[in-house]
Write a protein that holds these residues in place. Structure first.
Motif, PDB file in Angstrom:
ATOM      1  N   HIS A  41       0.858  -1.188   0.000  1.00  0.00           N
ATOM      2  CA  HIS A  41       0.000   0.000   0.000  1.00  0.00           C
ATOM      3  C   HIS A  41       0.891   1.234   0.000  1.00  0.00           C
ATOM      4  O   HIS A  41       1.901   1.275   0.677  1.00  0.00           O
ATOM      5  N   GLY A  42       0.487   2.218  -0.759  1.00  0.00           N
ATOM      6  CA  GLY A  42       1.183   3.495  -0.765  1.00  0.00           C
ATOM      7  C   GLY A  42       2.012   3.687  -2.012  1.00  0.00           C
ATOM      8  O   GLY A  42       2.021   2.829  -2.882  1.00  0.00           O
ATOM      9  N   PRO A  43       2.660   4.825  -2.078  1.00  0.00           N
ATOM     10  CA  PRO A  43       2.803   5.817  -1.030  1.00  0.00           C
ATOM     11  C   PRO A  43       1.483   6.524  -0.726  1.00  0.00           C
ATOM     12  O   PRO A  43       0.667   6.755  -1.608  1.00  0.00           O
ATOM     13  N   ASP A  44       1.323   6.833   0.569  1.00  0.00           N
ATOM     14  CA  ASP A  44       0.093   7.448   1.045  1.00  0.00           C
ATOM     15  C   ASP A  44       0.392   8.152   2.362  1.00  0.00           C
ATOM     16  O   ASP A  44       1.505   8.042   2.896  1.00  0.00           O
ATOM     17  N   GLN A  45      -0.596   8.831   2.884  1.00  0.00           N
ATOM     18  CA  GLN A  45      -0.452   9.478   4.184  1.00  0.00           C
ATOM     19  C   GLN A  45      -0.226   8.415   5.257  1.00  0.00           C
ATOM     20  O   GLN A  45      -0.669   7.268   5.141  1.00  0.00           O
ATOM     21  N   ARG A  46       0.469   8.784   6.336  1.00  0.00           N
ATOM     22  CA  ARG A  46       0.793   7.860   7.423  1.00  0.00           C
ATOM     23  C   ARG A  46      -0.471   7.193   7.967  1.00  0.00           C
ATOM     24  O   ARG A  46      -0.517   5.974   8.140  1.00  0.00           O
ATOM     25  N   ALA A  47      -1.509   7.991   8.223  1.00  0.00           N
ATOM     26  CA  ALA A  47      -2.755   7.449   8.785  1.00  0.00           C
ATOM     27  C   ALA A  47      -3.404   6.441   7.848  1.00  0.00           C
ATOM     28  O   ALA A  47      -3.935   5.421   8.294  1.00  0.00           O
ATOM     29  N   ALA A  48      -3.350   6.688   6.554  1.00  0.00           N
ATOM     30  CA  ALA A  48      -3.954   5.763   5.581  1.00  0.00           C
ATOM     31  C   ALA A  48      -3.181   4.452   5.543  1.00  0.00           C
ATOM     32  O   ALA A  48      -3.782   3.375   5.433  1.00  0.00           O
ATOM     33  N   CYS A  49      -1.864   4.513   5.636  1.00  0.00           N
ATOM     34  CA  CYS A  49      -1.066   3.279   5.648  1.00  0.00           C
ATOM     35  C   CYS A  49      -1.327   2.477   6.915  1.00  0.00           C
ATOM     36  O   CYS A  49      -1.470   1.253   6.862  1.00  0.00           O
TER      37      CYS A  49
END
Length: 68
Positions: free
Chosen positions: A44-52
């Protein structure tokens, strides 16, 4: 207040993150600006920390490592 030089990259929400998994089915949060360590793959990602973190919580249901 801590300056930018002393912020742990795993806690710095200004950066993007990756959710990684290894062969044993263990998950990890990883800063996107660093290459994933050997034996880990991006799921998963790259994405915001909370989303990961939310992704990891959704998919990592069994915390026991799989036999490899």
């Amino acid at each position: 207040m801590m300056d930018d030089q002393h912020v742990n990259p795993f806690d710095d929400e200004r950066h993007l993150f990756l959710a990684l998994v290894n062969a044993a089915g263990q998950y990890s949060l990883w800063p996107a600006f660093r290459e994933a360590p050997a034996g880990w793959r991006v799921v998963h990602g790259p994405d915001q920390r909370a989303a990961c973190l939310a992704h990891i919580e959704r998919v990592w249901l069994d915390l026991m490592p799989a036999a490899v």
